[in-house]
Scaffold this motif. Structure first.
Motif, PDB file in Angstrom:
ATOM      1  N   VAL A 139       0.940  -1.398  -0.387  1.00 15.51           N
ATOM      2  CA  VAL A 139      -0.522  -0.187   0.432  1.00 15.51           C
ATOM      3  C   VAL A 139       0.699   0.903  -0.070  1.00 15.51           C
ATOM      4  CG1 VAL A 139      -1.653   1.792   1.641  1.00 15.51           C
ATOM      5  CG2 VAL A 139      -1.776  -1.305   1.301  1.00 15.51           C
ATOM      6  N   ASN A 149       0.552   5.177   0.324  1.00 15.10           N
ATOM      7  CA  ASN A 149      -0.112   6.518   1.520  1.00 15.10           C
ATOM      8  C   ASN A 149       0.090   7.883   0.445  1.00 15.10           C
ATOM      9  OD1 ASN A 149      -1.891   4.522   3.147  1.00 15.10           O
ATOM     10  ND2 ASN A 149       0.652   4.191   3.996  1.00 15.10           N
ATOM     11  N   TYR A 154       4.146   7.505   1.181  1.00 16.76           N
ATOM     12  CA  TYR A 154       5.091   6.807   2.419  1.00 16.76           C
ATOM     13  C   TYR A 154       4.417   5.104   1.525  1.00 16.76           C
ATOM     14  CZ  TYR A 154       1.781   6.987   5.799  1.00 16.76           C
ATOM     15  OH  TYR A 154       0.992   7.121   6.966  1.00 16.76           O
ATOM     16  N   GLU A 198       4.753   1.386   3.451  1.00 19.56           N
ATOM     17  CA  GLU A 198       5.590  -0.107   5.171  1.00 19.56           C
ATOM     18  C   GLU A 198       5.370  -1.054   4.274  1.00 19.56           C
ATOM     19  OE1 GLU A 198       2.746   1.333   7.611  1.00 19.56           O
ATOM     20  OE2 GLU A 198       4.365   2.972   8.712  1.00 19.56           O
ATOM     21  N   TYR A 199       6.273  -1.366   2.779  1.00 19.39           N
ATOM     22  CA  TYR A 199       5.859  -2.244   2.814  1.00 19.39           C
ATOM     23  C   TYR A 199       7.439  -3.077   3.399  1.00 19.39           C
ATOM     24  CZ  TYR A 199       6.487  -6.432  -1.029  1.00 19.39           C
ATOM     25  OH  TYR A 199       6.863  -8.130  -0.979  1.00 19.39           O
TER      26      TYR A 199
END
Lengths: 690, 325
Positions: free
Chosen positions: B123, B125, B166, B168-169
């Motif tokens: 994801v 963002n 941003y 966070e994977y």
């Protein structure tokens, strides 16, 4: 997602973490209370219902608070029996379960993940075998699967599994390096431990007791020798010295215990005289729940950390400061002296002459008459041993019960028994004759696992006698050896075989087998040993040995080089993992296939492409190539050109389809070129320019 | 004092960002544009690891230490995995449509992969820099576009602020982010304000000669009637004869058309511009040709969608001249 609220129905990550916690609760079945396990499975059911959409909402906070209060009351009630460690583990599982029911926020999920990691760590407190280690690392993989599902909700599960397995595999070498170089520091503070069932030798020996141990094939310890292994006859592993005799049982003298405690408090170390012949070895003891350790006399702990953790007592016992809750490795040097000097002659001889005033009248008379014949201590002891060897004594694990006046019954009527009968009777007889004597229990013998490794099992349990024949100190006498020499020379199995009892004991059924079953069981034993020694038993000392083996004498400079080298190795590993991919990305697979095809074509035609445009290169070679190869190369050129030079964007599906077609066609081309390979290189067109 | 220090700091950061990540409509994420730091969860993860280490040391439990080492290894690897995944992204801004003031402009960002063999996952963002409203896009779904709304309170031409992206994977241990300036300007037309349409015949400053728009046109031809056309154009004679509904069409003579003009009355100039906006819309709706005269901008009379936007853009740029119109 960033708003913090998670979807409820169909949220795979929450379901995964629920399954994970249930799995861990099952694996921790023994330390957990039954109701806690049931609670986790109820939560799993709630999560499954939410996942499938049977419920739309998680239960309200009030319901959970009520449940939390009830559970903590229950936990507080049971914690008195459970002890601190088990209460904490139970509390952690309960908290995870309750959190799981209300799980609806991003924060909750991440907290649960961290708790999951901690739960795996707790699992290792209770189980450390290879199988459980593999199980827990598998659950770790599953936990990370839940985490990645949380962050990539729409990625296919195969890709997620691939991503995690890849990372775990890549992380493993780094973990091994860190494991080897990070300092293995000692305990920072005392941790609560669980009350576990105690196994192995008991503190109190009544003749007949050790028989129950003889039927257990559990491992007690492995000993790894540096250099030669003592012969089987020398392998008397002392565990306990029993000096108090009440006419029936032998136990550790309370007087000795008090003395030891006061010495331990004041830190008065005892240093025995030692001689040159020595055995250097490491013992990896299985958890027993008891604090005494096993070693061959006279044993001295080697390393400083071992000396801090092990009390070396004046009756030659090694006593760990904390009971063995998990596998424990320690290093000792043994000096196999024949006599153990007595540290306090007057006290020890007084302590070891006490006998009950009455009972065993026949034995008393016999001892008195024998003593008259042999006033010399050594001669008397010899006479007793001769009595054992000349009378028809039988070595058996199932002797008849001897309740009253044990010595009378055993020495003169039944004349059948095993080590604890013989040791007990002999020590009693010696005490009656005024020779200080005591019973020592421990293990005798053990199987050779490898050239320098001895494994000792519970059925090797043994008892023998120590007597002070003269003022010099304690001498070992083993009446069992006189009665059944095969017990000492070849082990219990052979002793039982010669007495015809072997068939009764199923634990030895595996011994008769040969071939594959034996090989496999031996392999498992070996694996278990390696696991214990190199993974569970890897400590400060082994770390130092390893460093010394690599670098020689350790100096601060070498240590810093080592640390720097390890860091470089880790960076190298990272570069290895990630750098090639940066390079590989620059060449597109279709181009790569095209280049393979042109290379094959130029090799068989003898014409290099250099910078010729693909279409004109095709024109150049088409006449020379055989018909089917030309057709394949045409296709290849077409696909390459359409991808390389067309303006339109090609979507992923088409790209994949073309890639597959390209691969097949290149293979077909190579096949057909091989078929004609020899003929092609001969005829050449005149217009070929190099 | 504190606010001054803060604004000075912000100014310096913006300056630095402008130098480091210059504006462009299409950007590949590279080591120059990507920032990476452990996320809050990553720090929590490290704390958990430390807890495991202490537990392992106290229980002298090598498996716990091995678990700690493995977790640490994963943390280290994730630095690269996160970064590489994020660096496979290519961001492209789609041209922006002009909006009226007090409306929302919407910036459409396209998320592409700059790497054919391995596409980015997870994801991403997005939000306007220094704003809280976060929208997200899942790169594993079919959707590759994200529309970021931008509230435009006032008329004018504004450069869009930087957007923050941003990701966070894969495990949320690290946060990769970037502040991109996609080099987009939003043109904000004035809000239309209802008023009388006033066409000035010639640009002379002075007496405004209001004209009826259709009155002077010459009859040109009959054509089939379309719903919505003014009824006074219907050729009633034809209808009365029982024929089809047809409407009269008039030829437009260039000389007869007028100009919309900004009259600086000294009152609120924005109000005047809003009125002009309304008139432009009205005239365009009626397909009446018109010109526009602002202070020193002069747009010759014409008609059609393009002309309308040209005039409105001139309004948006006023008092500057829109050179790139």
């Amino acid at each position: 997602m960033t708003a913090g609220r998670l979807p409820i129905a169909g949220h795979a990550a929450s379901l995964c973490i629920a399954i994970f916690i249930s799995l861990l609760a099952l694996s921790l079945f023994a330390p957990l209370m039954l109701w806690v396990v049931i609670l986790t499975f109820c939560t799993l059911f709630v999560r499954i219902s939410l996942y499938l959409g049977w419920y739309q909402h998680t239960p309200t906070q009030q319901t959970i608070n009520l449940l939390a209060i009830l559970s903590s009351l229950a936990l507080a009630w049971f914690s008195i029996d459970l002890g601190l460690l088990l209460s904490m583990v139970n509390l952690l599982v309960v908290a995870c379960s309750l959190k799981l029911i209300t799980l609806s926020k991003r924060k909750d999920f991440l907290q649960l993940f961290a708790c999951g990691l901690f739960l795996i760590g707790c699992g290792f407190i209770f189980q450390q075998g290879i199988a459980s280690a593999l199980f827990y690392f598998a659950t770790l993989l599953f936990l990370f699967f839940a985490l990645i599902s949380f962050f990539t909700p729409q990625l296919s599960w195969q890709k997620r599994i691939k991503a995690i397995s890849f990372q775990l595999l890549q992380a493993f070498p780094i973990a091994v390096i860190l494991f080897l170089i990070l300092p293995h520091i000692g305990p920072l503070w005392k941790m609560p431990t669980s009350q576990m069932t105690k196994t192995g030798l008991a503190e109190k020996v009544t003749p007949g007791d050790i028989a129950s141990l003889s039927q257990s094939d559990e491992l007690v310890f492995h000993a790894t020798f540096e250099g030669s292994v003592p012969s089987r006859r020398e392998r008397y592993w002392r565990a306990l010295t029993l000096e108090a005799f009440d006419g029936k049982s032998w136990e550790i003298s309370p007087h000795r215990e008090l003395l030891r405690q006061s010495n331990q408090r004041s830190g008065q170390l005892f240093v025995a005289n030692t001689d040159i012949r020595r055995y250097n070895y490491q013992v990896i003891a299985e958890p027993s729940g008891r604090s005494w350790l096993y070693a061959i006399d006279i044993a001295v702990p080697t390393t400083r950390s071992d000396r801090n953790q092990i009390w070396y007592s004046r009756d030659y016992q090694l006593i760990a400061k904390r009971p063995l809750k998990s596998k424990r490795a320690y290093n000792v040097i043994s000096f196999p002296a024949t006599t153990l000097p007595s540290p306090n002659f007057a006290m020890e001889s007084r302590l070891n002459l006490i006998v009950p005033e009455r009972g065993n009248e026949r034995t008393r008379k016999w001892v008195t008459s024998l003593r008259k014949m042999h006033p010399d201590n050594q001669q008397f002891v010899d006479a007793v041993l001769i009595y054992f060897s000349q009378q028809p004594f039988i070595y058996t694990l199932s002797p008849p019960a001897m309740r009253n006046d044990f010595a009378d019954t055993f020495l003169f009527e039944e004349q059948a028994g095993f080590c604890s009968h013989y040791a007990s009777a002999m020590a009693y007889v010696l005490r009656l004759a005024g020779i200080p004597a005591r019973v020592v229990t421990g293990y005798q013998g053990g199987e050779l696992l490898k050239n320098n490794v001895v494994s000792v099992y519970q059925y090797d349990a043994h008892a023998w006698v120590e007597a002070m024949v003269d003022g010099a100190g304690w001498t070992r006498f083993d009446p069992t050896a006189v009665v059944a020499p095969s017990r000492i020379d070849a082990g219990l199995r052979n002793a039982l075989n010669s007495s015809g009892e072997l068939e009764q004991y199923t634990i030895f059924s595996g011994f008769g087998q040969s071939g594959l079953v034996k090989d496999i069981s031996l392999m498992f034993t070996n694996l278990n040993y390696l696991w214990s020694r190199w993974v569970l038993g890897f400590d400060n000392r082994q770390q130092q040995n390893l460093f010394t083996a690599i670098l020689g004498q350790l100096t601060p400079l070498k240590m810093s080089i080592l640390i720097l080298g390890s860091l470089l190795t880790i960076s190298g590993l990272l570069a290895l993992y990630f750098l090639p991919r940066w390079n590989k990305t620059s060449i597109d697979p279709i181009t790569r296939y095209y280049l393979i095809a042109t290379k094959a074509v130029s090799a068989s035609v003898g014409l290099h492409r250099y910078q010729t445009p693909p279409m004109s290169f095709f024109e150049q070679v088409v006449g020379v190539l055989p018909h089917d190869a030309a057709r394949h190369f045409d296709n290849i050129t077409q696909i390459f050109v359409s991808h390389k030079y067309s303006a339109r964007d090609i979507d992923e599906q088409n790209y994949k389809r073309d890639l597959i077609r390209m691969r097949h066609t290149v293979k077909a081309l190579q096949r057909s070129l091989r078929k004609y390979g020899v003929d092609l290189s001969v005829p050449r067109r005149g217009n070929v320019i190099f | 004092m504190l606010t001054r220090a803060k604004s000075f700091w912000n100014f310096r950061v913006d300056q630095w960002l402008n130098k480091r990540i210059p504006p462009a409509a299409k950007q590949d994420l590279t080591h120059r544009t990507i920032f990476i730091f452990p996320a809050w969860f990553g720090l929590g993860y490290l704390v958990t690891c430390a807890g495991l280490f202490i537990l392992g040391a106290n229980y002298q439990n090598n498996l716990m230490l091995l678990l700690f080492d493995l977790l640490l290894g994963i943390f280290l690897l994730n630095l690269f995995v996160s970064y590489l995944n994020f660096s496979r992204l290519q961001i492209k801004a789609q041209p922006l449509h002009p909006v009226f003031a007090k409306g929302h402009a919407s910036l459409t960002i396209q998320f592409l992969s700059n790497n054919k063999a391995r596409s980015p996952h997870g994801v991403v963002n997005a939000c306007w820099r220094r704003e809280k409203n976060i929208l997200s896009i899942d790169l594993d779904s079919d959707n590759t576009q994200l529309c970021l709304p931008y509230f435009t309170p006032r008329r004018g031409v504004y450069p869009l602020p930087r957007i923050t992206l941003y990701s966070e994977y894969p495990f949320g241990l690290y946060r990769c982010w970037t502040h991109l300036n996609l080099n987009q300007h939003v043109i904000v037309y004035p809000t239309p304000l209802a008023c009388q349409v006033q066409l000035h015949v010639e640009s002379g400053i002075g007496e405004p000669s209001a004209t009826q728009q259709e009155g002077h046109d010459d009859f040109y031809a009959l054509r089939p009637y379309h719903q919505g056309e003014p009824l006074h154009r219907v050729a009633w004679k034809n209808v009365a004869k029982g024929g089809d509904w047809v409407s009269k069409s008039f030829s437009h003579q260039q000389t007869e058309t007028g100009y919309l003009q900004l009259i600086p009355t000294g009152t609120d100039i924005e109000l005047e511009l809003s009125r002009l906006c309304y008139q432009i819309l009205k005239l365009s709706e009626k397909n009446v040709p018109f010109g526009l005269i602002l202070a020193d901008t002069r747009i010759e009379p014409s008609q059609g969608e393009q002309h309308k936007h040209r005039c409105l853009t001139a309004l948006a740029y006023y008092p500057k001249k829109g050179n790139n119109v």
